[in-house]
Design a protein around this motif. Structure first.
Motif, PDB file in Angstrom:
ATOM      1  N   ARG A   1      -9.905   6.558   9.566  1.00  0.00           N
ATOM      2  CA  ARG A   1     -10.328   5.231   9.126  1.00  0.00           C
ATOM      3  C   ARG A   1     -11.738   5.304   8.557  1.00  0.00           C
ATOM      4  NH1 ARG A   1      -8.738  -0.485  11.800  1.00  0.00           N
ATOM      5  NH2 ARG A   1      -9.660  -1.803  10.167  1.00  0.00           N
TER       6      ARG A   1
ATOM      7  N   ARG B   1      -5.021  -5.167   3.140  1.00  0.00           N
ATOM      8  CA  ARG B   1      -5.785  -6.281   3.700  1.00  0.00           C
ATOM      9  C   ARG B   1      -5.527  -6.419   5.199  1.00  0.00           C
ATOM     10  NH1 ARG B   1      -4.609 -11.525   4.530  1.00  0.00           N
ATOM     11  NH2 ARG B   1      -2.613 -11.314   3.439  1.00  0.00           N
ATOM     12  N   GLY B   2      -6.595  -6.331   5.969  1.00  0.00           N
ATOM     13  CA  GLY B   2      -6.503  -6.468   7.414  1.00  0.00           C
ATOM     14  C   GLY B   2      -6.143  -5.206   8.155  1.00  0.00           C
ATOM     15  N   SER B   3      -5.829  -4.122   7.435  1.00  0.00           N
ATOM     16  CA  SER B   3      -5.403  -2.874   8.082  1.00  0.00           C
ATOM     17  C   SER B   3      -6.397  -1.740   7.907  1.00  0.00           C
ATOM     18  CB  SER B   3      -4.034  -2.441   7.540  1.00  0.00           C
ATOM     19  OG  SER B   3      -3.039  -3.388   7.865  1.00  0.00           O
ATOM     20  N   GLY B   4      -7.540  -1.997   7.284  1.00  0.00           N
ATOM     21  CA  GLY B   4      -8.544  -0.963   7.113  1.00  0.00           C
ATOM     22  C   GLY B   4      -8.330  -0.124   5.873  1.00  0.00           C
ATOM     23  N   ALA B   5      -9.298   0.747   5.626  1.00  0.00           N
ATOM     24  CA  ALA B   5      -9.236   1.730   4.546  1.00  0.00           C
ATOM     25  C   ALA B   5      -9.177   3.110   5.179  1.00  0.00           C
ATOM     26  CB  ALA B   5     -10.463   1.610   3.648  1.00  0.00           C
TER      27      ALA B   5
ATOM     28  N   ARG C   1       0.835  -1.221   0.000  1.00  0.00           N
ATOM     29  CA  ARG C   1       0.000   0.000   0.000  1.00  0.00           C
ATOM     30  C   ARG C   1       0.852   1.246   0.000  1.00  0.00           C
ATOM     31  NH1 ARG C   1      -1.995   0.470   5.426  1.00  0.00           N
ATOM     32  NH2 ARG C   1       0.142   1.241   5.598  1.00  0.00           N
TER      33      ARG C   1
ATOM     34  N   GLY D   1      -5.778   1.492   1.307  1.00  0.00           N
ATOM     35  CA  GLY D   1      -6.094   0.404   2.216  1.00  0.00           C
ATOM     36  C   GLY D   1      -5.195  -0.786   1.984  1.00  0.00           C
TER      37      GLY D   1
ATOM     38  N   GLU E   1     -12.461  -3.370   3.283  1.00  0.00           N
ATOM     39  CA  GLU E   1     -11.731  -2.955   4.478  1.00  0.00           C
ATOM     40  C   GLU E   1     -12.505  -1.912   5.290  1.00  0.00           C
ATOM     41  OE1 GLU E   1      -8.934  -4.048   5.926  1.00  0.00           O
ATOM     42  OE2 GLU E   1      -8.963  -5.685   4.458  1.00  0.00           O
TER      43      GLU E   1
ATOM     44  N   LEU F   1     -11.261  -3.419  -2.695  1.00  0.00           N
ATOM     45  CA  LEU F   1     -10.546  -3.657  -1.435  1.00  0.00           C
ATOM     46  C   LEU F   1     -10.898  -2.591  -0.408  1.00  0.00           C
ATOM     47  CD1 LEU F   1      -7.145  -4.906  -0.543  1.00  0.00           C
ATOM     48  CD2 LEU F   1      -7.611  -2.546   0.081  1.00  0.00           C
TER      49      LEU F   1
END
Length: 263
Positions: A147, A137-141, A8, A135, A228, A224
């Motif tokens: 956030r 994967r697993g860390s949010g957007a 990212r 964003g 997220e 994604l």
């Protein structure tokens, strides 16, 4: 194992540089270089130049990765990562001077097709406003340190976005889907850049989005972001976003859109 946050960060850095090039070329004047699927489906010299810049920067940073771009096609790499890129999403807006266009960059792993890949990171950058939706994967957007979260359904109805294909033969079907969706909608938006529609769903600026005819680079990064942000993305074929249909929204609005479209 890939580091999705690292992917990212790289996408964000490259998207900002690419977006600045696109904005500068727009200020200098746009030349239509070609048409694609239909006479109205255009590509500019800037599309090609911006994609070449993105591809070069990715090759320098991660020479083994694959690449799938709107303007230059697909190239498999020696790693499990493929970059899916739309250098200027909203080319018609861009050509007309409408400041609603974006650079979209996603990193995926697995087979480089929406029905198989796993999205790892995605960035949608709007050069005119300077907004960068990112964003992993697993860390949010995220947007500007905030956030993102999809909106929740309300009794007022959903603010929904869509788009129409360039082939006139598809317009009747597109309009029929709009007719089916309107009973659950507060209003409808048609802004002309799928990646931004998806980013806006992630940010809660839109309650939902649906469109037929998207390509992988149209939705890879934005989908994604929606997931997220707590939303749902699906469509067809195979229940994944694709050429036959893409639907994105919070869970309740998603279910309503899906039911209306496939009534």
């Amino acid at each position: 194992m890939v580091d999705a946050d690292e992917l990212r960060d790289l996408a964000e850095e490259i998207a900002r540089e690419a977006g600045e090039l696109a904005r500068r070329r727009r200020d200098e004047g746009v030349r239509i270089a070609d048409t694609k699927s239909a006479l109205a489906d255009i590509v500019t010299d800037a599309d090609r130049e911006v994609e070449a810049l993105i591809r070069a920067r990715l090759r320098d940073a991660r020479p083994g990765d694959g690449f799938l771009g709107e303007e230059s096609g697909a190239e498999r790499g020696s790693t499990d990562v493929t970059w899916v890129v739309d250098p200027i999403d909203g080319t018609v807006n861009y050509a007309y001077g409408i400041p609603h266009y974006a650079v979209s960059i996603a990193a995926v792993t697995g087979e480089p097709g929406p029905e198989h890949w796993r999205a790892e990171a995605g960035v949608v950058f709007t050069p005119v406003t300077g907004e960068l939706f990112g964003g992993a994967r697993g860390s949010g957007a995220w947007l500007a340190g905030r956030r993102l979260a999809v909106s929740e359904a309300t009794d007022a109805g959903a603010l929904v976005a869509t788009g129409f294909g360039y082939d006139p033969a598809t317009h009747a079907g597109d309009l029929e889907r709009v007719r089916a969706v309107m009973p659950l909608a507060r209003d409808l938006r048609r802004a002309g850049a799928a990646s931004l529609d998806l980013a806006y769903v992630a940010a809660g600026r839109l309650d939902g989005y649906f469109e037929r005819g998207l390509h992988p680079w149209d939705h890879a990064a934005g989908a994604l972001l929606v997931v997220e942000a707590g939303g749902r993305v699906g469509g067809a074929p195979g229940g994944r976003p694709g050429a036959l249909m893409t639907i994105a929204a919070g869970p309740d609005v998603y279910a309503a859109l899906d039911a209306a479209i496939y009534h």
